[in-house]
Write a protein that holds these residues in place. Structure first.
Motif: not given
Length: 301
Positions: A136-145
């Motif tokens: 979510x917008x206001x959740x920070x942290x890791x994403x793999x693309x």
């Protein structure tokens, strides 16, 4: 053009609510736009969104064609944790939307990625290139693309088969007495509010494991591990067990601390590399706003 005859149990139901129930993939606000723009008729007459349906009414509507958005590459700084020819692992800041939408046409992670990368997978179309999963917008942290379709398919399969690992940190209202727990409750659209998700009997299976990291007065700091990845899963599950996330504007308490959105951080991400089959594991500490919130709570008690 789609036709529908109003049933007896739908008598006096607002037309916008009726159409939102019939079209679960569209929000009530979208339906209201259809009505305002004249795409909906009742008994061959244009009506307003507050029209109360009558048994036997013939409702006709057509969904307007949506024009594909033009996604522009933007020179927005990115916190790249790892990158190679197949994948990019990004530490997304709190407040950044993952991909463009009607309400957020630019300034998103996708806009930044298009500037940074020459290639992104095309499986999700031009509006969500490379995006395998979201936070979510206001959740920070890791994403793999994913940079190519092969990587995208591999990562999607890993997420679906629960082979990927995702851990979060959150701060919730209330004191959780036990050290560990599991929330196993299906999630789907909230029938009373189409803008929200909720625990519903006909929802999709959703499982969240959690352990307590610390307790402060009337708050608990938890680590969560997702077994499934439903929309707003952690936020919905902790609301369901009466420990809503601090600062959550959608599922939280009315009286809460100003956390600039829900106190939730995607801290850890693990997956098998789609080309080399090597297990990759990444971890990032919560942002300063998260740590400041903990310090604020500690000073309260």
């Amino acid at each position: 053009m789609t036709n529908y005859e109003v049933r007896a149990d739908q008598n006096k139901l607002r037309i916008d609510k009726l159409l939102a129930e019939i079209n679960p993939d569209n929000s009530r606000s979208q339906v209201q736009t259809w009505i305002t723009d004249g795409y909906v008729k009742v008994n061959n007459e244009v009506i307003k969104a507050n029209y109360k349906c009558q048994e036997g009414d013939l409702v006709e509507w057509s969904v307007p064609e949506t024009k594909p958005m033009e996604i522009v590459a933007e020179n927005i700084p990115l916190d790249i944790i790892y990158e190679d020819a197949d994948v990019v692992v990004v530490n997304k800041p709190k407040g950044m939307v993952v991909h463009p939408s009607a309400g957020h046409p630019n300034g998103t992670l996708v806009n930044a990625l298009l500037y940074h990368c020459d290639d992104l997978s095309g499986i999700n179309g031009i509006e969500r290139p490379g995006i395998v999963h979201r936070i979510d917008k206001d959740t920070s942290g890791l994403l793999v693309v994913a940079k190519n379709d092969q990587a995208h398919e591999s990562l999607t399969e890993q997420l679906a088969s629960k082979k990927a690992e995702r851990k979060y940190e959150a701060i919730v209202h209330g004191i959780i007495e036990h050290e560990t727990g599991m929330i196993d409750a299906p999630i789907g659209r909230d029938p009373k509010d189409r803008q929200k998700m909720g625990v519903v009997s006909n929802g999709k299976p959703a499982v969240t494991h959690f352990s307590v990291l610390d307790r402060y007065g009337h708050f608990t700091h938890v680590e969560c591990q997702l077994e499934t990845g439903r929309t707003h899963q952690i936020r919905v599950h902790f609301r369901y067990i009466d420990f809503p996330l601090v600062g959550d504007p959608k599922y939280g308490q009315r009286k809460t601390l100003d956390a600039k959105g829900q106190a939730l951080h995607a801290k850890s991400l693990g997956f098998t590399h789609p080309r080399t089959n090597e297990w990759l594991q990444f971890e990032v500490e919560p942002p300063q706003v998260f740590m400041d919130l903990i310090e604020q709570i500690q000073k309260m008690y």
